[in-house]
Design an enzyme around this catalytic site. Structure first.
Site, PDB file in Angstrom:
ATOM      1  N   ASP A  28       5.079 -14.707  11.185  1.00 55.73           N
ATOM      2  CA  ASP A  28       4.084 -15.099  10.745  1.00 55.73           C
ATOM      3  C   ASP A  28       3.064 -14.360  11.139  1.00 55.73           C
ATOM      4  O   ASP A  28       2.530 -14.289  12.224  1.00 55.73           O
ATOM      5  CB  ASP A  28       3.790 -16.526  11.800  1.00 55.73           C
ATOM      6  CG  ASP A  28       2.573 -17.235  11.166  1.00 55.73           C
ATOM      7  OD1 ASP A  28       1.673 -16.511  10.395  1.00 55.73           O
ATOM      8  OD2 ASP A  28       2.472 -18.395  11.595  1.00 55.73           O
TER       9      ASP A  28
ATOM     10  N   HIS B 107      -3.224  10.309   0.475  1.00 52.71           N
ATOM     11  CA  HIS B 107      -3.448   9.022   0.080  1.00 52.71           C
ATOM     12  C   HIS B 107      -3.211   8.956  -1.480  1.00 52.71           C
ATOM     13  O   HIS B 107      -2.556   8.094  -2.008  1.00 52.71           O
ATOM     14  CB  HIS B 107      -4.793   8.271   0.414  1.00 52.71           C
ATOM     15  CG  HIS B 107      -4.693   6.900   1.047  1.00 52.71           C
ATOM     16  ND1 HIS B 107      -4.295   6.619   2.292  1.00 52.71           N
ATOM     17  CD2 HIS B 107      -5.196   5.898   0.190  1.00 52.71           C
ATOM     18  CE1 HIS B 107      -4.593   5.154   2.187  1.00 52.71           C
ATOM     19  NE2 HIS B 107      -4.947   4.808   0.970  1.00 52.71           N
TER      20      HIS B 107
ATOM     21  N   GLU C 128       0.854  -1.202  -0.004  1.00 51.88           N
ATOM     22  CA  GLU C 128      -0.119  -0.011   0.133  1.00 51.88           C
ATOM     23  C   GLU C 128       0.896   1.170   0.109  1.00 51.88           C
ATOM     24  O   GLU C 128       1.698   1.231   0.924  1.00 51.88           O
ATOM     25  CB  GLU C 128      -0.911   0.017   1.206  1.00 51.88           C
ATOM     26  CG  GLU C 128      -2.087   1.117   1.126  1.00 51.88           C
ATOM     27  CD  GLU C 128      -2.951   0.860   2.386  1.00 51.88           C
ATOM     28  OE1 GLU C 128      -3.314  -0.324   2.941  1.00 51.88           O
ATOM     29  OE2 GLU C 128      -3.563   1.939   2.788  1.00 51.88           O
TER      30      GLU C 128
ATOM     31  N   LYS D 296      -7.100  -1.858  11.766  1.00 53.14           N
ATOM     32  CA  LYS D 296      -6.285  -2.155  10.184  1.00 53.14           C
ATOM     33  C   LYS D 296      -5.073  -0.983  10.053  1.00 53.14           C
ATOM     34  O   LYS D 296      -4.247  -1.436   9.448  1.00 53.14           O
ATOM     35  CB  LYS D 296      -7.328  -2.077   9.011  1.00 53.14           C
ATOM     36  CG  LYS D 296      -7.062  -2.537   7.643  1.00 53.14           C
ATOM     37  CD  LYS D 296      -6.235  -1.426   6.795  1.00 53.14           C
ATOM     38  CE  LYS D 296      -5.951  -1.907   5.359  1.00 53.14           C
ATOM     39  NZ  LYS D 296      -5.124  -0.927   4.742  1.00 53.14           N
TER      40      LYS D 296
HETATM   41  C1  MEV Z   1      -5.828   2.506   5.062  1.00 50.77           C
HETATM   42  O1  MEV Z   1      -4.869   1.514   4.710  1.00 50.77           O
HETATM   43  C2  MEV Z   1      -5.890   2.546   6.726  1.00 50.77           C
HETATM   44  C3  MEV Z   1      -6.916   3.623   7.185  1.00 50.77           C
HETATM   45  O2  MEV Z   1      -8.082   3.213   6.780  1.00 50.77           O
HETATM   46  C4  MEV Z   1      -6.756   3.424   8.911  1.00 50.77           C
HETATM   47  C5  MEV Z   1      -7.699   4.162   9.674  1.00 50.77           C
HETATM   48  O3  MEV Z   1      -8.810   4.637   8.829  1.00 50.77           O
HETATM   49  O4  MEV Z   1      -7.434   4.834  10.710  1.00 50.77           O
HETATM   50  C6  MEV Z   1      -6.494   4.927   7.085  1.00 50.77           C
END
Ligand code: MEV
Length: 438
Positions: free
Chosen positions: A294, A391, A84, A278
């Site tokens: 792992d 992003h 990413e 995430k």
């Molecule tokens: C994207 O890879 C991760 C985010 O969605 C994490 C978040 O929303 O805190 C930007």
């Protein structure tokens, strides 16, 4: 070979035969075979072939470096493997900020891992518990040879419990606690459990006070990837004013309040918590992968930990106390710096050398800091500019490549989108227009 027919003996074919079969069976474009051959390693292929089965090529991911990670007063350049585009940039930016503001303070709370031996038996659990001393002797004797080296390194078996399995009649587990020094310990734990199972069943089945309830039957033995006692705690702290470089158009006070609200939402709303966590795993997984650990085990254990209250929640917490901003992350990380891929994969060896060949606890601290850095960056963007600005800027390169832009078009596009909103269609239109002008 007919499409949809069952493929027999695939693993016995050599690489060329496997590829020939694939091409005949699926009839994909020639590019598939060209790429399988292009990404073979010219000299070290046999090394990679040994890592998995039915290997026909290699799958490349970027190996990146995130500098300026100050973790417990030691500076690291952190290797990250991730697909990413914004993750490494966000981690580096947050790391640089915290390096100037006290760094990541990280503490390994404990490193206990669990193994489970399941069996069925018709007697009461209390009777087994009354035989704890004998069971302890059995565990010790059965595993003594297998644990010699681990004990010499400060690890080994540290305790056990016998417990019934909820909602199941006559089904029990021997839950064994392990310390595995610098190894992740999966093989060690599984070996010990399998050595224990037969003597334990024999003991129950030959002891009159126990076998009067019938014979015990071993069902299965395996380590648990739930490691709520192999946990690391990471903290960053600064005065509210120090947050100024991150607060964008908000005052540092407003930013701190918005940041805390963002985190509190992730503590209380599971839909947001999953996305929030995430973002933590963007950093954690990237270092876990770079160091050949792992990542499925780490994810499974940590996601379960996030739901330990009965609801899935954020792994991080934010506190504002007078003028102090404190941000903490608590996460289980069962990691190893010996065994597994660590002395096989050349890039994993590189990652360890770049990190100064840490032990498992040091690696836990670095990985936790990477998770916190990415999460801090993500929440900051969300509560200030919104995530798409940064992003999509970083994603611009991917879009340009996907649209087969020339180097000249890429340069022009980077300049044009410096102050424009990036989207796939906007980039497409830009390329079409520059083509028409040319
Ligand atoms: C994207 O890879 C991760 C985010 O969605 C994490 C978040 O929303 O805190 C930007």
């Amino acid at each position: 070979m007919q499409k949809n027919s069952v493929i027999k003996g695939f693993s016995k074919l050599n690489r060329d035969e496997k590829i020939r079969l694939l091409m005949e069976y699926l009839k994909p474009s020639d590019q598939v075979e060209i790429n399988l051959n292009r990404y073979l390693h010219p000299t070290d292929q046999s090394l990679f072939d040994d890592i998995s089965e039915n290997t026909v090529s290699n799958y490349y991911l970027p190996f990146s470096l995130a500098p300026n990670f100050l973790v417990n007063d030691q500076m690291y350049i952190v290797p990250m493997v991730i697909e990413e585009s914004s993750v490494v940039a966000a981690a580096s930016k947050a790391a640089s900020f915290w390096a100037k503001n006290g760094g990541f303070q990280v503490r390994v709370k404990d490193t206990i891992k669990n193994g489970q031996l399941f069996f069925q038996w018709n007697g009461p659990v209390s009777l087994l518990q009354e035989h704890s001393n004998q069971i302890e002797n059995i565990i010790e004797k059965a595993s003594s040879e297998a644990t010699i080296n681990m004990r010499a390194r400060g690890g080994g078996i540290t305790g056990f419990e016998i417990k019934p399995i909820d909602n199941m009649n006559n089904t029990y587990q021997l839950l064994v606690k392990f310390k595995t020094a610098n190894s992740m310990g999966a093989n060690f734990i599984n070996t010990c459990l399998e050595l224990i199972s037969t003597p334990l069943m024999d003991f129950i089945n030959t002891t009159p006070a126990l076998n009067k309830f019938g014979q015990a039957e071993h069902i299965m033995s395996i380590l648990s990837n739930y490691t709520p006692e192999c946990v690391v705690e990471c903290k960053v702290e600064c005065s509210i004013e120090q947050l100024a470089p991150y607060s964008g158009t908000f005052s540092p006070q407003e930013f701190a309040k918005r940041f805390k609200t963002g985190v509190d939402i992730a503590i209380n709303d599971p839909y947001r918590a999953v996305t929030h966590n995430k973002g933590i795993f963007n950093g954690i997984d990237a270092v876990v992968l770079a160091t050949g650990n792992d990542f499925r085990a780490v994810e499974a254990g940590a996601q379960a930990f996030a739901a330990r209250s009965g609801q899935y929640r954020s792994l991080t917490h934010c506190k504002i106390d007078e003028n102090t901003f404190t941000y903490t992350l608590e996460v289980p990380l069962a990691l190893g710096t010996v065994g597994g891929l660590t002395n096989i994969h050349p890039m994993v060896k590189n990652a360890f050398e770049i990190l100064g060949n840490p032990g498992a606890e040091e690696l836990m601290r670095i990985v936790a800091a990477a998770g916190m850095a990415n999460n801090f960056g993500a929440v900051t963007s969300l509560v200030t500019t919104g995530i798409q600005k940064g992003h999509m800027k970083l994603h611009l390169g991917n879009i340009l490549t996907a649209l087969n832009a020339t180097e000249e078009q890429k340069t022009k596009a980077l300049a044009f989108f410096a102050d424009q909103t990036v989207s796939y269609s906007a980039v497409q239109t830009f390329l079409e227009e520059t083509k028409q002008k040319a």
